[in-house]
Design an enzyme around this catalytic site. Structure first.
Site, PDB file in Angstrom:
ATOM      1  N   LYS A  85      -6.050   7.147 -26.115  1.00  0.00           N
ATOM      2  CA  LYS A  85      -4.693   6.752 -25.707  1.00  0.00           C
ATOM      3  C   LYS A  85      -3.722   7.005 -26.860  1.00  0.00           C
ATOM      4  O   LYS A  85      -4.107   6.855 -28.024  1.00  0.00           O
ATOM      5  CB  LYS A  85      -4.676   5.249 -25.382  1.00  0.00           C
ATOM      6  CG  LYS A  85      -5.301   4.882 -24.060  1.00  0.00           C
ATOM      7  CD  LYS A  85      -5.132   3.401 -23.776  1.00  0.00           C
ATOM      8  CE  LYS A  85      -5.836   2.982 -22.499  1.00  0.00           C
ATOM      9  NZ  LYS A  85      -5.225   3.541 -21.283  1.00  0.00           N
ATOM     10  N   ASP A 129     -10.551   8.154 -20.320  1.00  0.00           N
ATOM     11  CA  ASP A 129      -9.701   6.964 -20.194  1.00  0.00           C
ATOM     12  C   ASP A 129      -9.727   6.404 -18.766  1.00  0.00           C
ATOM     13  O   ASP A 129      -9.277   5.289 -18.520  1.00  0.00           O
ATOM     14  CB  ASP A 129      -8.262   7.320 -20.619  1.00  0.00           C
ATOM     15  CG  ASP A 129      -7.419   6.095 -20.911  1.00  0.00           C
ATOM     16  OD1 ASP A 129      -8.001   4.995 -21.006  1.00  0.00           O
ATOM     17  OD2 ASP A 129      -6.194   6.236 -21.045  1.00  0.00           O
ATOM     18  N   GLU A 136     -12.081   5.068 -17.312  1.00  0.00           N
ATOM     19  CA  GLU A 136     -13.413   4.493 -17.520  1.00  0.00           C
ATOM     20  C   GLU A 136     -13.699   3.299 -16.610  1.00  0.00           C
ATOM     21  O   GLU A 136     -14.843   3.027 -16.277  1.00  0.00           O
ATOM     22  CB  GLU A 136     -13.583   4.073 -18.996  1.00  0.00           C
ATOM     23  CG  GLU A 136     -13.022   2.697 -19.374  1.00  0.00           C
ATOM     24  CD  GLU A 136     -11.530   2.517 -19.117  1.00  0.00           C
ATOM     25  OE1 GLU A 136     -10.805   3.516 -19.153  1.00  0.00           O
ATOM     26  OE2 GLU A 136     -11.090   1.381 -18.869  1.00  0.00           O
ATOM     27  N   ARG A 139     -13.130   2.751 -13.505  1.00  0.00           N
ATOM     28  CA  ARG A 139     -13.712   3.098 -12.202  1.00  0.00           C
ATOM     29  C   ARG A 139     -15.188   3.454 -12.345  1.00  0.00           C
ATOM     30  O   ARG A 139     -15.969   3.285 -11.418  1.00  0.00           O
ATOM     31  CB  ARG A 139     -12.902   4.235 -11.555  1.00  0.00           C
ATOM     32  CG  ARG A 139     -12.863   5.505 -12.356  1.00  0.00           C
ATOM     33  CD  ARG A 139     -11.794   6.469 -11.861  1.00  0.00           C
ATOM     34  NE  ARG A 139     -10.446   6.073 -12.279  1.00  0.00           N
ATOM     35  CZ  ARG A 139      -9.327   6.696 -11.904  1.00  0.00           C
ATOM     36  NH1 ARG A 139      -9.387   7.746 -11.100  1.00  0.00           N
ATOM     37  NH2 ARG A 139      -8.156   6.282 -12.303  1.00  0.00           N
TER      38      ARG A 139
HETATM   39  N1  BES Z   1      -6.907   0.349 -18.453  1.00  0.00           N
HETATM   40  C1  BES Z   1      -6.200   1.493 -18.065  1.00  0.00           C
HETATM   41  C2  BES Z   1      -5.097   1.225 -17.043  1.00  0.00           C
HETATM   42  C3  BES Z   1      -3.918   0.378 -17.512  1.00  0.00           C
HETATM   43  C4  BES Z   1      -2.785   0.995 -17.988  1.00  0.00           C
HETATM   44  C5  BES Z   1      -3.924  -0.965 -17.393  1.00  0.00           C
HETATM   45  C6  BES Z   1      -1.702   0.243 -18.374  1.00  0.00           C
HETATM   46  C7  BES Z   1      -2.830  -1.733 -17.757  1.00  0.00           C
HETATM   47  C8  BES Z   1      -1.713  -1.113 -18.244  1.00  0.00           C
HETATM   48  C9  BES Z   1      -7.152   2.504 -17.430  1.00  0.00           C
HETATM   49  O1  BES Z   1      -8.446   2.495 -17.893  1.00  0.00           O
HETATM   50  C10 BES Z   1      -6.578   3.849 -17.693  1.00  0.00           C
HETATM   51  O2  BES Z   1      -6.465   4.210 -18.821  1.00  0.00           O
HETATM   52  N2  BES Z   1      -6.223   4.555 -16.626  1.00  0.00           N
HETATM   53  C11 BES Z   1      -5.618   5.833 -16.742  1.00  0.00           C
HETATM   54  C12 BES Z   1      -6.186   6.671 -15.626  1.00  0.00           C
HETATM   55  C13 BES Z   1      -5.855   8.122 -15.763  1.00  0.00           C
HETATM   56  C14 BES Z   1      -6.573   8.720 -16.949  1.00  0.00           C
HETATM   57  C15 BES Z   1      -6.248   8.829 -14.485  1.00  0.00           C
HETATM   58  C16 BES Z   1      -4.118   5.678 -16.594  1.00  0.00           C
HETATM   59  O3  BES Z   1      -3.669   4.825 -15.840  1.00  0.00           O
HETATM   60  O4  BES Z   1      -3.385   6.397 -17.273  1.00  0.00           O
HETATM   61 ZN    ZN Z   2      -9.149   0.678 -18.647  1.00  0.00          ZN
HETATM   62 ZN    ZN Z   3      -8.715   3.694 -19.630  1.00  0.00          ZN
END
Ligand code: BES
Ligand code: ZN
Ligand code: ZN
Length: 485
Positions: free
Chosen positions: A259, A329, A331, A333
Site C-alpha cells: 500500500k 492487497d 488478501e 477475500r
Molecule cells: N483492507 C483493504 C480494504 C480497505 C480499504 C478497508 C480502506 C478499509 C479502508 C483491503 O484488503 C484492500 O486492500 N482492498 C483493495 C482491493 C483491491 C486491490 C482490488 C482495495 O480496496 O484497494
Molecule cells: Zn485488507
Molecule cells: Zn488489502
C-alpha cells in the site's frame, strides 16, 4: 456506568446534574423551564446541540424528534460534553410516550455507554468519563402507562449491546504490535472461559490439515502465525442456527502489492470484521438468545518478506478452486474464502453472514458511515438491513450482476483475486466470495462490507474517533428477532 430505573419524578431524584432533551419545535413552549436562559446562551435545540447551564446544574440537548436514532446520538453528544466536568451522578426523564417506548429507553442507555467511550490504552493521562450513576425516571409520561419489566429488559439489552460494541472498539483500536492473531485467539478463549461459549482454535498445523492454503499463503511472511477461531453459543432448542464469519487481518500492509504510505496508516482496522464477531458472540451469550450462533474468525497478518505470496501465484482454496493472484492487497477475500469453506463444512446454518473491511470501493460507493450488503438472495440481505435500521447503524444493498462477475475471470485459473475493471469493486469482491459458498448456503448468505464505518478518524453521532464497532449492533438486533420468531 450504573443505571437505575425509578418511578419517582425527576424532581424527587437527587443527582449532580439533570439532562433534558428538547425537541426543537418545542423550545418556545413554557414547559421548557430554562427557555430564557437558553435563549441568552443562543441555544436553538438543533439535533445534537448542547447547552450546559452550570448555575442550574442542567444540560440541555436538542433533537429533531423523539426517535430512537435521534435520542441515541443526542445522549451520546451530551455525555461527551460533560467529559471534563466534575458531575458524578445524572438524572433524566424517560421521554416515553407511545407503545414503542422501550425502544427509546434502550436507545438512551446505548447513547450513554457508546458516547462515554474513550480509548485510553496508549495515553499517559487517561480521559475518564466523570458520570458514574444515571437514574432514569419512569414516571408516567403523557399518560402512557409503562411496563416496568419491559423497561428493565430494554435497559439490560441496551447495556449488553453497547458494552459489546465498546469491547469490539477496544480490540480494533489496539495496535498491530499488541494485537496479532494469537492475541485475538487469546481474547476468544478468555471469553469462553468466563461464559458458556465454546471455543476452538486452529493453529497452522490444523490449518494445513484442513487445506486452508489460501489463508496460509497470505499469512506466510508474517512473524505472527495465523489462527482460525471458532466460538459457539449453543442453547438447547434454538430457533435458528446462524454462522458469522469475520475478516481478522490484524494488519494489512498490502503485502508485495504494498500500500502507499498514506493508505497503510489505520490498517490495524482490518481486523474489524473479526472483532465485530467477537463482540457479537459476547453479547449473544450475555443476552442468552435462543439461537445457535457460530462465530468464525480468520486472524492473519498481511506482510512483506522473502517468503511472501506473490502476484502471479496460483493458490488452491479449501474447496479446490484455483485462484490467480494479481494483487496481494486483495488478501481479505482469500482469507475469507477458506474460512467460509471451513465454516460451512462445520455447521449447516439457516443463515451465514460475513463481516469484512474488504474494499476501499465500498467506501467510494456508499461513503464512510454506511456498510454495503451483497449476496445472491434478498432474504439474508434484508435481515441485515432491517437489523441495521432498528439499531441505528447504516447499511444499504448493492446488487450483483452477471456482467461484473465476468471481470473476475482468469486465463490460467478458475478465478482471479481482483477484477479487471477499476469500477464496482465492492460488488466484485462479494462475487469473488460467492465462489466459496456452497449450493446449500447460496440463498442463506450475505456479505457485509464494513470498510466505511468500521474506523473513521472523527467523532460521528454516537461513534468516537477510530473504531466504531460496526456490525455489532445491527447483528444483535437481527439475532434477537430470529430468537423471537
Ligand atoms: N483492507 C483493504 C480494504 C480497505 C480499504 C478497508 C480502506 C478499509 C479502508 C483491503 O484488503 C484492500 O486492500 N482492498 C483493495 C482491493 C483491491 C486491490 C482490488 C482495495 O480496496 O484497494
Ligand atoms: Zn485488507
Ligand atoms: Zn488489502
Amino acid at each position: 456506568m450504573n443505571f437505575e430505573l425509578t418511578l419517582n419524578p425527576t424532581i424527587e431524584i437527587k443527582a449532580d446534574i439533570e439532562l433534558i432533551i428538547v425537541v426543537n419545535k418545542d423550545l418556545k413552549h413554557s414547559f421548557v423551564q430554562d427557555r430564557k436562559l437558553l435563549k441568552k446562551a443562543g441555544f436553538l435545540a438543533g439535533q445534537n446541540e448542547t447547552s450546559l447551564l452550570v448555575s442550574k446544574d442542567r444540560i440541555y440537548v436538542g433533537v429533531d424528534s423523539l426517535s430512537s436514532v435521534n435520542i441515541r446520538t443526542a445522549i451520546a453528544t451530551a455525555i461527551r460534553a460533560l467529559t471534563s466536568t466534575t458531575y458524578r451522578t445524572l438524572k433524566i426523564a424517560s421521554y416515553m410516550n407511545h407503545e414503542k417506548c422501550t425502544a427509546l429507553l434502550r436507545a438512551m442507555v446505548e447513547g450513554f455507554i457508546l458516547g462515554a467511550y474513550s480509548f485510553n490504552r496508549y495515553k499517559s493521562k487517561k480521559v475518564k468519563q466523570p458520570i458514574k450513576e444515571i437514574t432514569i425516571s419512569l414516571e408516567e409520561y403523557h399518560g402512557y402507562k409503562l411496563n416496568i419489566e419491559k423497561c428493565a429488559t430494554a435497559l439490560n439489552k441496551g447495556q449488553i449491546t453497547a458494552e459489546a460494541t465498546n469491547f469490539t472498539r477496544d480490540i480494533v483500536n489496539t495496535t498491530p504490535e499488541d494485537c496479532y492473531p494469537k492475541v485475538m485467539a487469546d481474547i476468544a478463549e478468555e471469553l469462553a472461559e468466563e461464559s458458556s461459549l465454546e471455543c476452538k482454535i486452529l493453529k497452522p498445523k490444523e490449518l494445513r490439515a484442513e487445506k486452508m492454503e489460501t489463508l496460509l499463503a497470505v499469512a506466510r511472511s508474517s512473524r505472527h502465525k495465523p489462527r482460525v477461531i471458532h466460538l459457539s453459543h449453543k442453547p438447547q432448542n434454538p430457533k435458528a442456527i446462524i454462522t458469522l464469519v469475520g475478516k481478522g487481518l490484524t494488519y494489512d500492509s498490502g503485502g508485495l502489492s504494498l500500500k502507499p504510505s498514506a493508505s497503510m496508516v489505520t490498517m490495524k482496522l482490518d481486523k474489524s470484521g473479526g472483532c465485530a464477531v467477537l463482540g457479537i458472540m459476547k453479547a449473544v451469550e450475555e443476552m442468552g438468545l435462543n439461537v445457535e450462533v457460530h462465530g468464525f474468525i480468520g486472524a492473519v497478518e498481511n506482510m512483506i518478506g522473502g517468503d511472501a505470496y506473490k502476484p502471479d501465484d496460483v493458490l488452491v482454496a479449501k474447496n479446490g478452486k484455483t485462484i490467480e493472484i494479481r494483487n496481494t492487497d486483495a488478501e481479505g477475500r482469500l482469507v475469507l474464502a477458506d474460512v467460509l469453506c471451513y465454516a460451512q463444512q462445520e455447521v449447516k446454518a439457516d443463515y451465514i453472514f460475513d463481516y469484512a473491511t474488504l474494499t476501499g470501493a465500498s467506501v467510494v460507493a456508499v461513503g464512510h458511515y454506511t456498510s454495503s450488503v451483497v449476496g445472491n438472495s434478498d432474504k439474508p440481505k434484508d435481515l441485515i438491513i432491517s437489523g441495521a435500521k432498528s439499531s441505528g447503524e447504516l447499511a444499504t444493498k448493492l446488487d450483483f450482476n452477471s456482467y461484473l462477475k465476468q471481470s473476475l475471470s482468469s486465463e490460467i485459473a478458475d478465478i482471479c483475486n481482483i477484477s479487471s475493471s477499476r469500477y464496482g469493486g465492492a460488488i466484485t469482491a462479494g462475487q469473488f466470495l460467492e465462489e466459496f459458498i456452497d449450493d446449500d448456503h447460496k440463498d442463506k448468505w450475505a456479505h457485509i462490507d464494513i470498510a466505511g464505518p468500521a474506523f473513521v478518524e472523527h467523532v460521528w453521532g454516537e461513534n468516537p474517533h477510530g473504531a466504531s464497532g460496526a456490525g455489532v449492533r445491527m447483528t444483535l438486533r437481527l439475532l434477537e428477532k430470529l430468537a423471537k420468531d
